[in-house]
Design a protein around this motif. Structure first.
Motif, short mmCIF file in Angstrom:
data_model
loop_
_atom_site.label_atom_id
_atom_site.label_comp_id
_atom_site.label_asym_id
_atom_site.label_seq_id
_atom_site.Cartn_x
_atom_site.Cartn_y
_atom_site.Cartn_z
N PRO A 213 7.01 -9.91 2.16
CA PRO A 213 7.93 -8.64 2.28
C PRO A 213 7.17 -7.37 1.80
CG PRO A 213 9.18 -10.48 1.16
CD PRO A 213 7.68 -10.92 1.35
N ASN A 214 6.12 -7.85 1.00
CA ASN A 214 5.48 -6.55 0.39
C ASN A 214 4.07 -6.03 1.10
OD1 ASN A 214 3.81 -8.55 -0.35
ND2 ASN A 214 3.15 -7.56 -2.14
N GLU A 215 3.77 -6.92 2.44
CA GLU A 215 2.60 -6.64 3.21
C GLU A 215 2.56 -5.31 3.83
OE1 GLU A 215 0.90 -9.74 5.64
OE2 GLU A 215 1.22 -8.30 7.40
N ASN A 216 3.50 -4.65 4.17
CA ASN A 216 3.61 -3.32 4.82
C ASN A 216 3.18 -2.19 3.63
OD1 ASN A 216 4.07 -3.93 7.43
ND2 ASN A 216 6.27 -3.80 7.14
N LYS A 217 3.75 -2.60 2.40
CA LYS A 217 3.53 -1.67 1.27
C LYS A 217 2.13 -1.81 1.01
CE LYS A 217 7.82 -2.10 -1.13
NZ LYS A 217 8.58 -2.67 -2.41
N HIS A 221 -0.33 1.57 0.90
CA HIS A 221 -1.43 1.73 -0.29
C HIS A 221 -2.93 1.98 0.35
CE1 HIS A 221 1.37 -0.34 -3.24
NE2 HIS A 221 1.96 0.62 -2.99
N GLU A 271 -4.06 -7.89 -4.70
CA GLU A 271 -3.16 -8.67 -3.82
C GLU A 271 -3.91 -10.20 -3.93
OE1 GLU A 271 -0.56 -7.96 -2.15
OE2 GLU A 271 -0.66 -5.70 -3.23
N LYS A 274 -2.78 -11.56 -7.02
CA LYS A 274 -1.25 -12.23 -6.76
C LYS A 274 -1.37 -13.36 -5.94
CE LYS A 274 1.18 -7.45 -6.98
NZ LYS A 274 1.80 -6.69 -6.13
#
Length: 596
Positions: A213-217, A221, A271, A274
């Protein structure tokens, strides 16, 4: 022991980061940041023209071979179909060095003056190395991050757009401000050095891709960092056009640019750390990811969504099915895509749309010279064009992705709007009003960059990713065709005709081997009036593609991809759960024996 353990952990972390998907993306960003040297032709074209005694038609012919080399990447695409990316990148390294090094030797008179066909060949080979860098790095990234194509293409092509301004600052730091020959030498060795450094990291990951879900974020960045780099370069270029910088100041500017190029490593390390932590948490995280994925994509009718024509296509001859392509969004064969009406429309629109913009880019230095702008201002035009080329690529990539996902706006519609906007830049050049070239370079740079991001995203969406490396390069072939028609056969001929008329009015005649120059707004007026009309025609053709694909873009264009990858991910998760259960039962038996 503690120190040894810490060192071992740091080594494992470093190896994990360097071998990771995000570091591969960062390496591709740097390769792209060094792959846009073809956009710097305007900074050294006068040096080539003066030292070799060319007229404008001859110089534009070299510009055509430069454009053709930079976009005709069919060979690199076909090689990439059967070899790993490092092979394609290695070929590009050799071609870049050979082509530009030979140009430098010719311009600096270290070898006898080459024949025109030899200079054309050197220019083509040097520029063609960019297609190998694009194919090896960019296509690999699209296959590794297929769920964010618009944002990814905008970001990567954006760094290509910034490349001219980045290399220009390193040129100032290394060689100063008044040595165009040294700029050609820098272009010869700097991009190959960057590509060679990251050769082992560019590869296609065979493991299942999960779209977190956070790939676009993460992409946003990276976008903010690139915007900071573009903003710094913009301020720097404007200051350098008004002030005189010393050598230490140029070096300091180069250090800041290098720092901003290294800054994305912070995002990459975050990333990858994570992901490393997520791997240590076991299968529970994987099952939660499975729940999220199945909520987004309902399992019913999955089998019905898979096209039934795949088996028949494999059994029958590929030539028999050229005119019987699958639905849009599914994997076309190369021939099915090349003979499709959608590809022909896109190809024709690019000929006149991107061809006109490339003509303006290639002639920017000569346009500034004919209108009486000083050399420093011409360098500013080229750098501004590079900055706005970047902004066009990232804005088109990210904005079209948002408009597509939220409002189902077809990406070809964005392409039509961008081509219409570029007409404003062409008209400004035709008018030749005072300081209008600043605005024209901004508009045309933005529109040219936006066209590349949109066209390559459209190709991946309509024709699929199976043969993307070849189709990506075929789509780019259209621009040199337009460049030859509008640049060599139109702009160069009209320029030389006006220059000869001015010589005749002075009672002079052209001497063989001497450069031919034209002064005044009339040198390019008629050419860019015609280019404006051609670009309007491209807008009309592009709108036809909008009408043809509007139903396709109203649907879920990534549906088949997500079904395929969620199915594979489910299989791996189920296998992992079985292995974990088996491992747990074995541990239980061992524990029971120990208690007895």
């Amino acid at each position: 022991m503690q120190n040894g353990g810490c060192l071992r952990e740091m080594k494992n972390l470093s190896c994990h980061v360097i071998a990771g998907r995000w570091f591969m993306l960062y390496a591709s960003l740097l390769i792209m940041a060094a792959a846009g040297s073809v956009y710097m032709f305007g900074m050294y074209s006068n040096e080539v023209k003066t030292s070799l005694g060319y007229d404008q038609t001859t110089l534009n012919l070299l510009g055509f071979f430069k454009d053709m080399g930079a976009t005709v990447g069919i060979i690199s695409g076909l090689i990439n179909e059967v070899t790993p990316p490092w092979v394609v990148l290695s070929i590009g390294v050799l071609m870049n060095f050979f082509g530009y090094f030979m140009i430098w030797l010719a311009v600096s008179a270290r070898i006898p003056k080459p024949q025109l066909w030899q200079m054309s060949l050197y220019t083509f080979i040097g520029a063609n190395s960019q297609t190998f860098a694009n194919t090896g790095a960019l296509v690999t990234c699209v296959k590794n991050f297929p769920g964010s194509r618009g944002s990814l293409l905008g970001l990567l092509k954006g760094y290509v757009g910034l490349s001219g301004a980045i290399i220009a600052q390193f040129y100032h730091a290394f060689y100063g401000d008044h040595n165009p020959q040294a700029l050609i030498l820098l272009i010869a060795w700097l991009p190959p050095a960057v590509n060679f450094l990251f050769l082992p990291t560019i590869r296609i990951f065979n493991n299942v891709y999960y779209h977190p879900p956070n790939e676009n974020k993460v992409f946003y960045h990276l976008l903010w960092i690139s915007l900071a780099l573009a903003g710094f370069l913009m301020v720097l270029i404007l200051m350098q056009s008004k002030l005189t910088f010393s050598r230490p100041e140029f070096v300091a500017d180069g250090v800041v640019v290098l720092f901003l190029l290294l800054l994305p490593l912070v995002v990459v390390f975050r990333e990858e750390i994570k992901q490393l932590k997520a791997k240590t948490q076991g299968v529970t995280d994987s099952t939660s990811q499975l729940k999220v994925a199945t909520e987004v994509i309902p399992p019913p009718n999955v089998e019905q969504e898979v096209p039934a024509t795949t088996g028949s296509l494999e059994k029958s001859s590929c030539f028999r099915n050229i005119l019987n392509p699958p639905k849009r969004g599914e994997d076309y064969t190369i021939l099915q895509a090349l003979f499709s009406i959608d590809m022909l429309i896109l190809f024709a629109a690019t000929i006149f749309g991107a061809g006109g913009a490339l003509t303006a880019v290639d002639n920017l230095g000569q346009i500034g010279r004919s209108l009486g702008y000083p050399r420093k201002s011409i360098t500013t035009f080229v750098s501004l064009l590079s900055i706005w080329n970047y902004l066009g690529r990232v804005v088109a990539g990210f904005a079209s992705e948002i408009l597509l996902i939220k409002y189902k706006v077809p990406r070809p519609f964005m392409l039509t709007v961008v081509m219409l906007l570029s007409c404003v830049g062409h008209i400004l050049i035709a008018l030749g009003a005072p300081n209008s070239l600043y605005f024209a370079s901004v508009i045309i740079g933005f529109c040219l960059g936006a066209q590349w991001s949109l066209m390559f995203a459209i190709i991946s969406e309509i024709f699929g990713l199976k043969h993307y490396s070849t189709l990506y390069n075929f789509g780019a072939v259209a621009s040199p065709v337009g460049s030859y028609i509008l640049n060599v056969r139109l702009t160069g001929v009209l320029y030389d005709k006006e220059a000869l008329k001015q010589l005749k009015a002075k009672g002079l005649s052209r001497q063989a081997g001497k450069e031919l120059n034209c002064v005044g707004v009339q040198c390019y007026r008629m050419a860019f009036v015609i280019i404006t009309a051609a670009t309007l025609f491209a807008c009309f053709i592009s709108f036809v593609l909008v009408l043809r694909t509007r139903k396709f873009y109203k649907g879920d264009i990534y549906r088949n991809f997500r079904v395929e990858h969620v199915t594979k991910e489910n299989e791996i998760i189920e296998t992992g759960m079985l292995e974990t259960e088996g491992h747990g039962s074995a541990l239980g038996e061992q524990d029971k024996k120990n208690r007895n």
